[in-house]
Design a protein around this motif. Sequence first.
Motif, PDB file in Angstrom:
ATOM      1  N   ALA A  40     120.144  -7.171  69.960  1.00  0.00           N
ATOM      2  CA  ALA A  40     119.047  -7.259  68.993  1.00  0.00           C
ATOM      3  C   ALA A  40     119.649  -7.080  67.607  1.00  0.00           C
ATOM      4  O   ALA A  40     120.653  -6.374  67.433  1.00  0.00           O
ATOM      5  CB  ALA A  40     117.997  -6.191  69.267  1.00  0.00           C
ATOM      6  N   THR A  41     119.034  -7.702  66.634  1.00  0.00           N
ATOM      7  CA  THR A  41     119.505  -7.664  65.253  1.00  0.00           C
ATOM      8  C   THR A  41     118.373  -7.198  64.355  1.00  0.00           C
ATOM      9  O   THR A  41     117.255  -7.704  64.452  1.00  0.00           O
ATOM     10  CB  THR A  41     119.956  -9.065  64.799  1.00  0.00           C
ATOM     11  OG1 THR A  41     120.956  -9.548  65.691  1.00  0.00           O
ATOM     12  CG2 THR A  41     120.492  -9.044  63.378  1.00  0.00           C
ATOM     13  N   LEU A  42     118.674  -6.234  63.499  1.00  0.00           N
ATOM     14  CA  LEU A  42     117.737  -5.792  62.473  1.00  0.00           C
ATOM     15  C   LEU A  42     118.230  -6.355  61.155  1.00  0.00           C
ATOM     16  O   LEU A  42     119.395  -6.184  60.797  1.00  0.00           O
ATOM     17  CB  LEU A  42     117.680  -4.269  62.399  1.00  0.00           C
ATOM     18  CG  LEU A  42     116.833  -3.688  61.261  1.00  0.00           C
ATOM     19  CD1 LEU A  42     115.352  -3.989  61.491  1.00  0.00           C
ATOM     20  CD2 LEU A  42     117.063  -2.187  61.152  1.00  0.00           C
ATOM     21  N   GLY A 106     110.919 -12.240  77.261  1.00  0.00           N
ATOM     22  CA  GLY A 106     109.778 -11.744  76.499  1.00  0.00           C
ATOM     23  C   GLY A 106     110.176 -10.452  75.802  1.00  0.00           C
ATOM     24  O   GLY A 106     110.983  -9.674  76.321  1.00  0.00           O
ATOM     25  N   TRP A 107     109.633 -10.231  74.608  1.00  0.00           N
ATOM     26  CA  TRP A 107     110.020  -9.058  73.827  1.00  0.00           C
ATOM     27  C   TRP A 107     108.968  -8.757  72.770  1.00  0.00           C
ATOM     28  O   TRP A 107     108.119  -9.582  72.460  1.00  0.00           O
ATOM     29  CB  TRP A 107     111.385  -9.261  73.190  1.00  0.00           C
ATOM     30  CG  TRP A 107     111.414 -10.327  72.134  1.00  0.00           C
ATOM     31  CD1 TRP A 107     111.396 -11.680  72.332  1.00  0.00           C
ATOM     32  CD2 TRP A 107     111.455 -10.143  70.721  1.00  0.00           C
ATOM     33  NE1 TRP A 107     111.434 -12.340  71.120  1.00  0.00           N
ATOM     34  CE2 TRP A 107     111.464 -11.421  70.113  1.00  0.00           C
ATOM     35  CE3 TRP A 107     111.493  -9.018  69.900  1.00  0.00           C
ATOM     36  CZ2 TRP A 107     111.509 -11.598  68.744  1.00  0.00           C
ATOM     37  CZ3 TRP A 107     111.536  -9.209  68.522  1.00  0.00           C
ATOM     38  CH2 TRP A 107     111.554 -10.482  67.961  1.00  0.00           C
ATOM     39  N   TRP A 108     109.033  -7.548  72.225  1.00  0.00           N
ATOM     40  CA  TRP A 108     108.208  -7.148  71.092  1.00  0.00           C
ATOM     41  C   TRP A 108     108.952  -6.077  70.319  1.00  0.00           C
ATOM     42  O   TRP A 108     109.920  -5.500  70.816  1.00  0.00           O
ATOM     43  CB  TRP A 108     106.811  -6.690  71.514  1.00  0.00           C
ATOM     44  CG  TRP A 108     106.749  -5.502  72.418  1.00  0.00           C
ATOM     45  CD1 TRP A 108     106.528  -4.208  72.059  1.00  0.00           C
ATOM     46  CD2 TRP A 108     106.883  -5.484  73.837  1.00  0.00           C
ATOM     47  NE1 TRP A 108     106.522  -3.394  73.167  1.00  0.00           N
ATOM     48  CE2 TRP A 108     106.737  -4.159  74.274  1.00  0.00           C
ATOM     49  CE3 TRP A 108     107.130  -6.478  74.802  1.00  0.00           C
ATOM     50  CZ2 TRP A 108     106.831  -3.780  75.605  1.00  0.00           C
ATOM     51  CZ3 TRP A 108     107.219  -6.092  76.129  1.00  0.00           C
ATOM     52  CH2 TRP A 108     107.060  -4.768  76.511  1.00  0.00           C
ATOM     53  N   ILE A 151     112.791   1.856  64.324  1.00  0.00           N
ATOM     54  CA  ILE A 151     112.402   0.516  64.774  1.00  0.00           C
ATOM     55  C   ILE A 151     112.764   0.435  66.252  1.00  0.00           C
ATOM     56  O   ILE A 151     113.893   0.727  66.638  1.00  0.00           O
ATOM     57  CB  ILE A 151     113.148  -0.594  64.002  1.00  0.00           C
ATOM     58  CG1 ILE A 151     112.917  -0.475  62.497  1.00  0.00           C
ATOM     59  CG2 ILE A 151     112.781  -1.972  64.541  1.00  0.00           C
ATOM     60  CD1 ILE A 151     111.508  -0.715  62.041  1.00  0.00           C
ATOM     61  N   THR A 152     111.811   0.031  67.077  1.00  0.00           N
ATOM     62  CA  THR A 152     112.022  -0.097  68.511  1.00  0.00           C
ATOM     63  C   THR A 152     111.828  -1.556  68.909  1.00  0.00           C
ATOM     64  O   THR A 152     110.851  -2.181  68.519  1.00  0.00           O
ATOM     65  CB  THR A 152     111.020   0.774  69.293  1.00  0.00           C
ATOM     66  OG1 THR A 152     111.111   2.117  68.824  1.00  0.00           O
ATOM     67  CG2 THR A 152     111.299   0.739  70.783  1.00  0.00           C
ATOM     68  N   VAL A 166     115.835  -1.629  75.913  1.00  0.00           N
ATOM     69  CA  VAL A 166     115.224  -1.050  74.716  1.00  0.00           C
ATOM     70  C   VAL A 166     116.328  -0.796  73.690  1.00  0.00           C
ATOM     71  O   VAL A 166     117.378  -0.244  74.016  1.00  0.00           O
ATOM     72  CB  VAL A 166     114.483   0.272  75.019  1.00  0.00           C
ATOM     73  CG1 VAL A 166     113.808   0.815  73.765  1.00  0.00           C
ATOM     74  CG2 VAL A 166     113.472   0.098  76.145  1.00  0.00           C
ATOM     75  N   TRP A 167     116.073  -1.217  72.452  1.00  0.00           N
ATOM     76  CA  TRP A 167     116.968  -0.997  71.320  1.00  0.00           C
ATOM     77  C   TRP A 167     116.253  -0.119  70.305  1.00  0.00           C
ATOM     78  O   TRP A 167     115.040  -0.217  70.138  1.00  0.00           O
ATOM     79  CB  TRP A 167     117.309  -2.303  70.613  1.00  0.00           C
ATOM     80  CG  TRP A 167     118.080  -3.289  71.414  1.00  0.00           C
ATOM     81  CD1 TRP A 167     119.417  -3.526  71.359  1.00  0.00           C
ATOM     82  CD2 TRP A 167     117.561  -4.223  72.364  1.00  0.00           C
ATOM     83  NE1 TRP A 167     119.760  -4.529  72.208  1.00  0.00           N
ATOM     84  CE2 TRP A 167     118.631  -4.970  72.851  1.00  0.00           C
ATOM     85  CE3 TRP A 167     116.279  -4.487  72.869  1.00  0.00           C
ATOM     86  CZ2 TRP A 167     118.485  -5.982  73.806  1.00  0.00           C
ATOM     87  CZ3 TRP A 167     116.129  -5.482  73.812  1.00  0.00           C
ATOM     88  CH2 TRP A 167     117.214  -6.213  74.272  1.00  0.00           C
ATOM     89  N   TYR A 168     117.023   0.688  69.591  1.00  0.00           N
ATOM     90  CA  TYR A 168     116.473   1.503  68.509  1.00  0.00           C
ATOM     91  C   TYR A 168     117.344   1.316  67.271  1.00  0.00           C
ATOM     92  O   TYR A 168     118.567   1.280  67.367  1.00  0.00           O
ATOM     93  CB  TYR A 168     116.477   2.989  68.881  1.00  0.00           C
ATOM     94  CG  TYR A 168     115.567   3.339  70.022  1.00  0.00           C
ATOM     95  CD1 TYR A 168     114.217   3.556  69.822  1.00  0.00           C
ATOM     96  CD2 TYR A 168     116.062   3.452  71.317  1.00  0.00           C
ATOM     97  CE1 TYR A 168     113.377   3.883  70.871  1.00  0.00           C
ATOM     98  CE2 TYR A 168     115.231   3.770  72.365  1.00  0.00           C
ATOM     99  CZ  TYR A 168     113.888   3.992  72.141  1.00  0.00           C
ATOM    100  OH  TYR A 168     113.055   4.306  73.195  1.00  0.00           O
ATOM    101  N   PHE A 169     116.683   1.228  66.134  1.00  0.00           N
ATOM    102  CA  PHE A 169     117.342   1.165  64.825  1.00  0.00           C
ATOM    103  C   PHE A 169     116.663   2.181  63.918  1.00  0.00           C
ATOM    104  O   PHE A 169     115.489   2.492  64.121  1.00  0.00           O
ATOM    105  CB  PHE A 169     117.185  -0.225  64.195  1.00  0.00           C
ATOM    106  CG  PHE A 169     117.803  -1.345  64.964  1.00  0.00           C
ATOM    107  CD1 PHE A 169     119.122  -1.725  64.736  1.00  0.00           C
ATOM    108  CD2 PHE A 169     117.071  -2.060  65.905  1.00  0.00           C
ATOM    109  CE1 PHE A 169     119.698  -2.778  65.441  1.00  0.00           C
ATOM    110  CE2 PHE A 169     117.623  -3.114  66.606  1.00  0.00           C
ATOM    111  CZ  PHE A 169     118.942  -3.470  66.372  1.00  0.00           C
TER     112      PHE A 169
END
Length: 176
Positions: A40-42, A106-108, A151-152, A166-169
């Motif tokens: 995932a990229t923020l 699928g993602w959110w 950010i999740t 699950v990713w966290y930023f």
Amino acid sequence: MSLNSRAIAALGAVVVVGAATVGTSVAIAAGQTEHNSHRATLTVGNSSTVADPLCWNNGSPITEDLQDKCQEDATTALKNGTLPTMDVVASDQVGVGVSPNVASSGWWAFSNGGSTASGGRTSLSAYAKGPTWSGSQQANKILNASGKTLITVVEGDKNSDNPIAVWYFQLNTQDS
């Protein structure tokens, strides 16, 4: 001098083998032995950071026990300052992107900031299946008052109770 089709094919093969060798060499030099397709990229303004999932069960749904451990790990990482972090000012644009295979599952994405009318949680991306980018939002709409916004990003089927990854930023609010 003109090149015949055999010479052109041979040159093409050399280019392909050379490119593969360089790509593999770069991955090995970076300590990567395989391609990580769950990322995932923020993005904040013109900068971005890429992360592997903090919670991952090798592509299988994360069980409730693993979800509890994931939340504990995220809390610890947040306290220790080891989450992928970016500085943000209220006027920045913020967005999230995912790898194509994450998008196909699928993602959110959401933040723990926002108005109290939204319960203090703001969606960066409602459930999406296919798109790899959330679009950009004004940072002041997703930040919380503490100056540190989590950010999740979650991969999984919206009809399932268990996510796949699950990713966290962390966003650190700066004065403009």
